[in-house]
Design an enzyme around this catalytic site. Structure first.
Site, PDB file in Angstrom:
ATOM      1  N   TYR A 137       0.818  -1.223   0.000  1.00  0.00           N
ATOM      2  CA  TYR A 137       0.000   0.000   0.000  1.00  0.00           C
ATOM      3  C   TYR A 137       0.851   1.271   0.000  1.00  0.00           C
ATOM      4  O   TYR A 137       0.631   2.151  -0.852  1.00  0.00           O
ATOM      5  CB  TYR A 137      -0.956  -0.015   1.189  1.00  0.00           C
ATOM      6  CG  TYR A 137      -1.767   1.256   1.328  1.00  0.00           C
ATOM      7  CD1 TYR A 137      -2.870   1.491   0.513  1.00  0.00           C
ATOM      8  CD2 TYR A 137      -1.426   2.229   2.262  1.00  0.00           C
ATOM      9  CE1 TYR A 137      -3.610   2.649   0.620  1.00  0.00           C
ATOM     10  CE2 TYR A 137      -2.160   3.397   2.384  1.00  0.00           C
ATOM     11  CZ  TYR A 137      -3.249   3.609   1.565  1.00  0.00           C
ATOM     12  OH  TYR A 137      -3.977   4.771   1.680  1.00  0.00           O
ATOM     13  N   LYS A 141       0.944   4.217  -3.029  1.00  0.00           N
ATOM     14  CA  LYS A 141       0.615   5.615  -2.760  1.00  0.00           C
ATOM     15  C   LYS A 141       1.774   6.541  -3.099  1.00  0.00           C
ATOM     16  O   LYS A 141       1.573   7.683  -3.514  1.00  0.00           O
ATOM     17  CB  LYS A 141       0.203   5.782  -1.296  1.00  0.00           C
ATOM     18  CG  LYS A 141      -1.094   5.071  -0.926  1.00  0.00           C
ATOM     19  CD  LYS A 141      -2.302   5.723  -1.579  1.00  0.00           C
ATOM     20  CE  LYS A 141      -2.816   5.043  -2.815  1.00  0.00           C
ATOM     21  NZ  LYS A 141      -4.021   5.706  -3.387  1.00  0.00           N
TER      22      LYS A 141
END
Length: 253
Positions: A137, A141
């Site tokens: 994750y 990002k």
């Protein structure tokens, strides 16, 4: 169902709001293309802001591939946002002017600034670390941040799009949502802020005329008991002064 529920909640506050939903699954490129076709058929050439907000934080213990052969978190958080932006760019440009530019908004995360987040070009979809919970994750990002910045530079070099279509980025800080619920209710309450506050940076980059293309905004944390401050104490993340505008992202080395 989530879209209809969101419409109902918004119309409780703004009864006259004109709202609509179209199904979109960012884990499927076919769904992205279908969405674009349906949007264009329904709304012709009108689009002021594309806010790429879809995202998941991988919690499984093994890599999951999509029907398109990509790692699930990377396709949902990054590749589908890129495809959607590319397909809708002509629609965004139609009718946009330098006085009223259209905007592409990528949503990043405060985790993208972690000092140990690296974009490995030899392992772009984090295959070697995708087995670790949450770890792919932050990389996705960080990629959203870098892509937003790179897109802004390409748009600035385009004679037909310069000043008419902007690419900007925002992050919601540590906001208490269903995505962070696995941290537990107490930790979420102490370390997070309400989603209604965390979304303000995204609203700002989408609407504030003073926000330049290439900008990256995030909320100032209202409490000293927060994930951002805890990480700063251990030297894992920096602090940012108002209005928390970062410089140009660079690939990690």
């Amino acid at each position: 169902e989530k879209g209809e529920a969101a419409i109902a909640e918004i119309q409780k506050i703004v009864p006259d709001a004109s709202l609509d939903t179209i199904e979109l699954d960012c884990a499927s490129f076919a769904s992205v293309r279908s969405f674009v076709e349906k949007y264009k058929a329904k709304y012709d050439t009108k689009l002021d802001v594309l806010l790429n907000n879809a995202g998941i934080a991988k919690v499984e213990d093994k890599r999951i591939d999509t029907e398109d052969g990509h790692e699930l978190t990377w396709q949902t958080n990054v590749w589908s946002a890129c495809l959607l932006s590319q397909l809708l760019l002509p629609t965004l440009a139609d009718g946009a002017t330098e006085e009223k530019p259209a905007r592409i908004v990528f949503i990043s995360s405060c985790t993208s600034t972690f000092l140990n987040v690296k974009i490995d070009l030899e392992d772009l979809e984090s295959q070697n670390i995708a087995k670790k919970k949450y770890w792919s994750y932050p990389n996705t990002k960080c990629a959203d941040w870098m892509i937003s910045n790179a897109l802004s530079k390409r748009l600035e070099k385009s004679s037909s799009l310069k000043g008419r279509v902007l690419s900007v980025c925002a992050h919601p800080g540590f906001s208490s949502t269903d995505m962070t619920s696995e941290f537990g209710k107490i930790q979420n309450a102490l370390m997070g802020m309400p989603a209604s506050q965390g979304c303000l940076s995204q609203v700002r980059v989408a609407t504030d005329p003073s926000v330049p293309s290439g900008a990256f905004y995030g909320p100032n944390t209202p409490t000293k008991i927060s994930l951002q401050h805890a990480l700063s104490m251990f030297g894992l993340a920096g602090t940012n002064a108002e209005p928390e505008l970062y410089g140009s992202p660079k690939p990690s080395t």
